[in-house]
Motif scaffolding. Sequence first.
Motif, PDB file in Angstrom:
ATOM      1  N   PRO A  29       0.835  -1.191   0.000  1.00 28.22           N
ATOM      2  CA  PRO A  29       0.000   0.000   0.000  1.00 28.22           C
ATOM      3  C   PRO A  29       0.870   1.242   0.000  1.00 28.22           C
TER       4      PRO A  29
ATOM      5  N   HIS B 240      -0.370  12.340  -3.078  1.00 27.31           N
ATOM      6  CA  HIS B 240       1.036  12.717  -3.186  1.00 27.31           C
ATOM      7  C   HIS B 240       1.213  14.195  -2.881  1.00 27.31           C
ATOM      8  N   LEU B 241       2.248  14.524  -2.134  1.00 30.34           N
ATOM      9  CA  LEU B 241       2.575  15.926  -1.892  1.00 30.34           C
ATOM     10  C   LEU B 241       3.333  16.442  -3.108  1.00 30.34           C
TER      11      LEU B 241
ATOM     12  N   HIS C 194       6.328  18.220  -5.216  1.00 32.47           N
ATOM     13  CA  HIS C 194       7.776  18.192  -4.993  1.00 32.47           C
ATOM     14  C   HIS C 194       8.280  19.446  -4.312  1.00 32.47           C
TER      15      HIS C 194
ATOM     16  N   GLN D  80       8.500  21.675   1.255  1.00 28.74           N
ATOM     17  CA  GLN D  80       9.822  21.891   1.837  1.00 28.74           C
ATOM     18  C   GLN D  80       9.907  21.495   3.298  1.00 28.74           C
TER      19      GLN D  80
ATOM     20  N   ALA E 275       7.483  20.554   7.184  1.00 27.44           N
ATOM     21  CA  ALA E 275       6.219  20.229   7.841  1.00 27.44           C
ATOM     22  C   ALA E 275       6.235  20.749   9.268  1.00 27.44           C
TER      23      ALA E 275
ATOM     24  N   LEU F 282      -3.931   7.724   8.960  1.00 26.83           N
ATOM     25  CA  LEU F 282      -3.021   6.586   8.983  1.00 26.83           C
ATOM     26  C   LEU F 282      -2.585   6.348  10.424  1.00 26.83           C
TER      27      LEU F 282
ATOM     28  N   THR G 227       0.796   5.237  12.864  1.00 30.67           N
ATOM     29  CA  THR G 227       2.193   4.882  13.030  1.00 30.67           C
ATOM     30  C   THR G 227       2.356   4.405  14.461  1.00 30.67           C
TER      31      THR G 227
ATOM     32  N   PHE H 295      -2.793   9.647  12.608  1.00 28.83           N
ATOM     33  CA  PHE H 295      -2.441  10.993  12.154  1.00 28.83           C
ATOM     34  C   PHE H 295      -3.079  11.312  10.813  1.00 28.83           C
TER      35      PHE H 295
ATOM     36  N   TYR I  66       0.802  18.358   9.943  1.00 29.11           N
ATOM     37  CA  TYR I  66       0.391  17.018  10.367  1.00 29.11           C
ATOM     38  C   TYR I  66      -0.279  17.109  11.735  1.00 29.11           C
TER      39      TYR I  66
ATOM     40  N   VAL J 168       7.713  14.093  11.330  1.00 27.37           N
ATOM     41  CA  VAL J 168       7.271  14.882  10.170  1.00 27.37           C
ATOM     42  C   VAL J 168       8.430  15.403   9.324  1.00 27.37           C
TER      43      VAL J 168
ATOM     44  N   LEU K 218      10.310  15.326   6.094  1.00 29.78           N
ATOM     45  CA  LEU K 218       9.869  14.864   4.764  1.00 29.78           C
ATOM     46  C   LEU K 218      11.032  14.176   4.063  1.00 29.78           C
TER      47      LEU K 218
ATOM     48  N   LEU L 167       8.205   4.369  -2.348  1.00 33.50           N
ATOM     49  CA  LEU L 167       7.123   5.147  -1.726  1.00 33.50           C
ATOM     50  C   LEU L 167       7.374   6.651  -1.787  1.00 33.50           C
TER      51      LEU L 167
ATOM     52  N   THR M 139       8.917   8.706  -3.980  1.00 32.45           N
ATOM     53  CA  THR M 139       9.291   9.393  -5.225  1.00 32.45           C
ATOM     54  C   THR M 139       8.808  10.839  -5.166  1.00 32.45           C
ATOM     55  N   SER M 140       7.718  11.099  -4.440  1.00 29.20           N
ATOM     56  CA  SER M 140       7.389  12.469  -4.055  1.00 29.20           C
ATOM     57  C   SER M 140       7.481  12.530  -2.530  1.00 29.20           C
ATOM     58  N   PRO M 141       7.612  13.762  -1.962  1.00 30.25           N
ATOM     59  CA  PRO M 141       7.907  13.858  -0.526  1.00 30.25           C
ATOM     60  C   PRO M 141       6.866  13.140   0.347  1.00 30.25           C
ATOM     61  N   LEU M 142       7.350  12.458   1.367  1.00 29.60           N
ATOM     62  CA  LEU M 142       6.469  11.743   2.295  1.00 29.60           C
ATOM     63  C   LEU M 142       7.103  11.840   3.691  1.00 29.60           C
ATOM     64  N   SER M 143       6.261  12.055   4.696  1.00 27.75           N
ATOM     65  CA  SER M 143       6.795  12.167   6.063  1.00 27.75           C
ATOM     66  C   SER M 143       7.247  10.800   6.569  1.00 27.75           C
TER      67      SER M 143
ATOM     68  N   ALA N  61       6.387   9.592   9.317  1.00 29.09           N
ATOM     69  CA  ALA N  61       5.182   8.961   9.869  1.00 29.09           C
ATOM     70  C   ALA N  61       4.409   8.210   8.780  1.00 29.09           C
ATOM     71  N   GLU N  62       4.256   8.830   7.605  1.00 30.90           N
ATOM     72  CA  GLU N  62       3.546   8.161   6.511  1.00 30.90           C
ATOM     73  C   GLU N  62       4.311   6.924   6.038  1.00 30.90           C
TER      74      GLU N  62
ATOM     75  N   SER O  19       6.239   5.089   7.820  1.00 30.65           N
ATOM     76  CA  SER O  19       6.041   4.079   8.860  1.00 30.65           C
ATOM     77  C   SER O  19       4.676   3.409   8.703  1.00 30.65           C
TER      78      SER O  19
ATOM     79  N   TYR P  20       2.713   3.239   5.885  1.00 29.16           N
ATOM     80  CA  TYR P  20       2.590   2.450   4.654  1.00 29.16           C
ATOM     81  C   TYR P  20       3.462   1.194   4.677  1.00 29.16           C
TER      82      TYR P  20
ATOM     83  N   ARG Q  12      14.045  16.533   4.490  1.00 34.58           N
ATOM     84  CA  ARG Q  12      13.707  17.948   4.662  1.00 34.58           C
ATOM     85  C   ARG Q  12      13.199  18.138   6.083  1.00 34.58           C
TER      86      ARG Q  12
END
Lengths: 206, 134
Positions: A10, A17-18, A20, A23, A25, A51, A53, A82, A94, B50, B52, B73, B75-79, B81-82, B84, B86, B110
């Motif tokens: 998943p 998707h965020l 690019h 910068q 959070a 989601l 964690t 979160f 977040y 958080v 990124l 996962l 390829t675009s920014p992900l925290s 937490a996300e 963890s 996924y 980041r």
Amino acid sequence: MDFKGSDTLPGPRTEDHLPHTAQAAVKIVIVGGFGVGKTTMVGSVSEIKPLTTEETMTQAGIGIDDNYGSESKTATTVAMDFGRISITDQLVLYLFGTPGQERFWFLWNGLFEGALGAVVLVDTRRLEVSFDVMGRLEERGVPFVVAVNSFPDAPRYPISELRAALDLPEEVPIVECDARRRASSRDVLMTLMRFLHSLAVMGSAR
Amino acid sequence: MTPPRRQRRYPQQEPLPPAPGKRGEEKNPERLYVVAGADEDGSRAALDLVTLIVARAEPPPSATPEQAALLRLCTSPLSVAELSAYLNLPFSAVTVLITELLTAELVQARAPIVRQAVPDRSLLEAVMHGLQRL
Ligand SMILES: Nc1nc2c(ncn2[C@@H]2O[C@H](COP(=O)(O)OP(=O)(O)O)[C@@H](O)[C@H]2O)c(=O)[nH]1
Ligand SMILES: [Mg+2]
């Protein structure tokens, strides 16, 4: 977990998707006793499906004298729900809601320390379940506002009476909310942000 | 009907020193708990929930399955937490993976904006504007 099947792991949906350009959070923590509406609030304002964690705490340092080297450890898992709100193309917010044993949250390094602030959700049927977490936020200097989740059968107290019961200074906002409603939850977050802003104005005026 | 009452607490300047007294007679159980596998020197503290993470490259053939899954996962920014959530891995396990990938220069981190003694008002205003649009 079977990573060989990683093609089917998943992941975020395309719309989750965020950009690019994202910068940095920031985070806000939503705390309160079990069943008070934390998960509901995260879900009502989040742009993604909430989601989860988790972190594992191990009991260490116990029995050093009488049990040396036996390494018997007790593990406790702390889970956090979160959600996410994109603020601008560069900035993401977040929101973390924490169920379970409150005394463990504070060992999760950086969770509260880095947060802009916190929302303490209270249920007037069980006000006392939020007392400990409020004290811990105060000890750590994490600014917070109190949101009273209005359950239908909960006793209703005037805000002044709640303020006295919670022993909160006049400037700490106490607001009512319905965590199931996005607009209401959004207003709680706005109240927190305005409070943080007033603290910032006071801080820089000094 | 009157509600139960609480007593306000105040900021503690310094973390409390360990309670004097014999080991094993610790009163406060939470002091006995630490994040699993946390480094003594706290070198992992740099990664926040958080922070990124963005992939800088395709998974190389040398990547472990876990590393490859993480790279795909973000390829675009992900925290963190996300990631963890996924990957269905605890936070500290994901930070270990990310630290390996940072060392190998396969991902970029980041850093989050954290609360400061004197908060940045323009940041707070930006968040308020964002929330107003919700
Ligand atoms: N009437 C009412 N019910 C709520 C409200 N917020 C949450 N609930 C309900 O209370 C229950 C517990 O909420 P949940 O978000 O899971 O609590 P948590 O344990 O703090 O995460 C759920 O059945 C929610 O639907 C509210 O503002 N008003
Ligand atoms: Mg919950």
